[in-house]
Design a protein around this motif. Structure first.
Motif, PDB file in Angstrom:
ATOM      1  N   LEU A 176       0.947  -1.324  -0.461  1.00 20.03           N
ATOM      2  CA  LEU A 176      -0.235   0.218  -0.001  1.00 20.03           C
ATOM      3  C   LEU A 176       0.702   1.179   0.240  1.00 20.03           C
ATOM      4  N   GLY A 177       2.019   0.975   0.298  1.00 23.15           N
ATOM      5  CA  GLY A 177       2.744   2.099   0.047  1.00 23.15           C
ATOM      6  C   GLY A 177       3.188   2.939   1.985  1.00 23.15           C
ATOM      7  N   LEU A 178       2.270   2.672   2.500  1.00 24.56           N
ATOM      8  CA  LEU A 178       2.627   3.199   3.794  1.00 24.56           C
ATOM      9  C   LEU A 178       3.458   2.464   4.423  1.00 24.56           C
ATOM     10  N   PRO A 179       3.985   3.970   5.925  1.00 24.52           N
ATOM     11  CA  PRO A 179       4.883   3.476   7.183  1.00 24.52           C
ATOM     12  C   PRO A 179       4.027   2.444   8.067  1.00 24.52           C
ATOM     13  N   VAL A 180       4.714   1.171   8.110  1.00 26.22           N
ATOM     14  CA  VAL A 180       4.744  -0.098   9.229  1.00 26.22           C
ATOM     15  C   VAL A 180       5.600   0.753  10.462  1.00 26.22           C
ATOM     16  N   ALA A 181       5.097   0.323  11.503  1.00 29.20           N
ATOM     17  CA  ALA A 181       5.406   0.081  12.681  1.00 29.20           C
ATOM     18  C   ALA A 181       4.535  -1.240  13.022  1.00 29.20           C
ATOM     19  N   ILE A 182       5.614  -2.237  13.480  1.00 29.38           N
ATOM     20  CA  ILE A 182       5.894  -3.531  14.225  1.00 29.38           C
ATOM     21  C   ILE A 182       5.986  -4.011  15.346  1.00 29.38           C
ATOM     22  N   SER A 183       4.922  -4.265  16.380  1.00 30.57           N
ATOM     23  CA  SER A 183       4.893  -4.060  17.729  1.00 30.57           C
ATOM     24  C   SER A 183       4.803  -5.625  18.463  1.00 30.57           C
ATOM     25  N   PHE A 184       5.648  -6.248  18.332  1.00 30.94           N
ATOM     26  CA  PHE A 184       6.281  -7.708  18.988  1.00 30.94           C
ATOM     27  C   PHE A 184       5.513  -7.379  21.005  1.00 30.94           C
ATOM     28  N   THR A 185       4.901  -8.077  21.152  1.00 31.62           N
ATOM     29  CA  THR A 185       4.563  -8.635  22.740  1.00 31.62           C
ATOM     30  C   THR A 185       5.722  -9.971  23.109  1.00 31.62           C
ATOM     31  N   VAL A 186       5.711  -9.752  24.419  1.00 30.22           N
ATOM     32  CA  VAL A 186       6.773 -10.890  25.173  1.00 30.22           C
ATOM     33  C   VAL A 186       6.535 -11.527  26.238  1.00 30.22           C
ATOM     34  N   GLU A 187       7.142 -12.356  27.069  1.00 29.30           N
ATOM     35  CA  GLU A 187       6.940 -12.973  27.773  1.00 29.30           C
ATOM     36  C   GLU A 187       7.734 -12.567  29.101  1.00 29.30           C
ATOM     37  N   THR A 188       7.407 -12.697  29.943  1.00 28.73           N
ATOM     38  CA  THR A 188       8.357 -12.630  31.413  1.00 28.73           C
ATOM     39  C   THR A 188      10.137 -13.110  31.107  1.00 28.73           C
ATOM     40  N   ASP A 189       9.932 -13.432  29.998  1.00 28.94           N
ATOM     41  CA  ASP A 189      11.028 -14.435  29.630  1.00 28.94           C
ATOM     42  C   ASP A 189      12.370 -13.143  28.480  1.00 28.94           C
ATOM     43  N   LEU A 192       9.069 -13.725  22.173  1.00 30.02           N
ATOM     44  CA  LEU A 192       7.979 -13.667  21.840  1.00 30.02           C
ATOM     45  C   LEU A 192       6.959 -15.064  22.853  1.00 30.02           C
ATOM     46  N   PRO A 193       5.970 -15.384  22.612  1.00 27.47           N
ATOM     47  CA  PRO A 193       4.965 -16.517  23.197  1.00 27.47           C
ATOM     48  C   PRO A 193       5.666 -17.528  22.198  1.00 27.47           C
ATOM     49  N   GLY A 195       8.492 -18.648  21.993  1.00 29.43           N
ATOM     50  CA  GLY A 195       9.317 -19.114  22.320  1.00 29.43           C
ATOM     51  C   GLY A 195      11.021 -18.110  21.432  1.00 29.43           C
ATOM     52  N   ASP A 196      10.754 -17.715  20.153  1.00 29.48           N
ATOM     53  CA  ASP A 196      11.670 -16.800  19.226  1.00 29.48           C
ATOM     54  C   ASP A 196      12.098 -15.790  20.430  1.00 29.48           C
ATOM     55  N   ALA A 197      13.601 -15.518  19.923  1.00 31.32           N
ATOM     56  CA  ALA A 197      14.576 -13.715  20.576  1.00 31.32           C
ATOM     57  C   ALA A 197      13.302 -12.838  20.205  1.00 31.32           C
ATOM     58  N   LEU A 198      13.390 -11.729  20.808  1.00 27.81           N
ATOM     59  CA  LEU A 198      12.859  -9.826  20.244  1.00 27.81           C
ATOM     60  C   LEU A 198      13.843  -9.644  18.648  1.00 27.81           C
ATOM     61  N   GLY A 199      14.977 -10.177  19.157  1.00 33.25           N
ATOM     62  CA  GLY A 199      15.992  -9.522  18.432  1.00 33.25           C
ATOM     63  C   GLY A 199      15.997 -10.726  17.135  1.00 33.25           C
ATOM     64  N   ASP A 200      16.038 -11.760  16.927  1.00 33.01           N
ATOM     65  CA  ASP A 200      15.825 -13.079  15.896  1.00 33.01           C
ATOM     66  C   ASP A 200      14.392 -12.473  15.609  1.00 33.01           C
TER      67      ASP A 200
END
Length: 307
Positions: A176-189, A192-193, A195-200
């Motif tokens: 669409l040619g629109l900017p996008v922000a991607i917001s991940f949620t993480v668990e207490t560790d 990601l839910p 098990g992926d590391a946020l950096g990965d």
């Protein structure tokens, strides 16, 4: 996407809209869908007042404001559970952007970005069935197109639990040619839910989309859940441009089982945000998620902008 002003200056955004409306305002949200607030004038007035609180705060603090549309749970699969046709749901998505455009015109002195909010296809805590990126793009392209046509300046994928879904939404925005922000949620560790590391996860989305997201965010987690995994020397950490934290230190599973709202400690939350942006000055968008309201974002703004 240098056209987004929040890449270059401090912006606020709103708080935990759904938990604030449900627990503090006492208005039921079927399937936790805030787009249902457009069903009556009374509930729409509550939503209008909610946004005005953050606009007044941004005006007082001299910041910009990302106005996030009330469309987190308003993608096609939710039409039937909400008792709506897809055309009716599309109209509500459009109305959500229209409301924000009207407020921006009224608060012309506040730098404002209208963000079309897209939530996960399923649950915000549980990844459930994991789609392939092409399937995710095809699914989310519908709502993304409706929000774009209504006049959103950007899209925001909020509470992403899987890498492929984040890739799909980023590619839908790219088409669409629109900017996008991607917001991940993480668990207490801090993972990601899935098990992926946020950096990965950030690196994988960038690799799959040619670095298309304007920036990344972390949301629906308390700072104590992710502060320890942020590495000031890592390239992926520099891609994080915003935080929308939960008020509570509890896990997603614990929050899901609660019948009362845990508002945490606003002063402590604010102090943690100041420490975060001092360490990571590229974090320029701050607001709140589950359990937070205007009180929390006010405390955060005052702490972060204090001399």
């Amino acid at each position: 996407m240098a056209s987004l002003p929040q890449l270059n200056r401090f912006f606020l955004t709103d708080a935990g809209l759904e938990t604030d409306i449900l627990f503090n305002k006492g208005i039921d949200l079927p399937h936790f869908s805030s787009v249902t607030l457009f069903a009556s004038d009374e509930s729409l007035d509550v939503l209008d007042a909610y946004y005005r609180g953050f606009l007044d705060l941004a005006r007082r603090m001299g910041t910009g404001l990302v106005l996030e549309s009330a469309t987190w749970r308003a993608s096609p699969d939710w039409a039937e559970p909400l008792g709506l046709s897809l055309a009716e749901l599309d109209r509500l998505n459009g109305s959500a952007i229209e409301l924000l455009r009207g407020l921006r015109a009224e608060y012309a002195d506040v730098p404002t970005v209208i963000s079309g909010c897209i939530g996960p296809r399923g649950d915000g805590y549980d990844p459930g069935r994991i789609m392939l990126p092409d399937e995710a793009q095809a699914y989310h392209a519908h709502q993304a197109g409706v929000l774009a046509a209504a006049g959103a300046d950007m899209l925001a994928a909020i509470t992403m639990t899987t890498i492929p879904e984040a890739v799909g939404i980023a590619n839908a925005a790219k088409a669409l040619g629109l900017p996008v922000a991607i917001s991940f949620t993480v668990e207490t560790d801090g993972r990601l839910p899935t098990g992926d590391a946020l950096g990965d996860a950030i690196a994988a989305v960038d690799a799959a989309t040619e670095d298309y997201p304007a920036y990344y965010m972390i949301n629906c987690a308390h700072p104590t859940h992710f502060d320890g995994i942020l590495d000031a020397d890592a390239a992926w950490t520099a891609r994080i441009g915003g935080v929308r934290a939960n008020a509570s230190c509890l896990s997603h599973a614990e929050l899901d089982a609660m019948t009362e709202l845990d508002i945490g400690d606003p002063a402590d939350l604010a102090a943690r945000h100041r420490a975060l942006i001092e360490r990571f000055p590229r974090i320029r968008v701050v607001g709140g998620c589950c359990g937070t309201d205007l009180r929390h974002v006010t405390a955060i703004a005052e702490a972060c902008l204090a001399p």
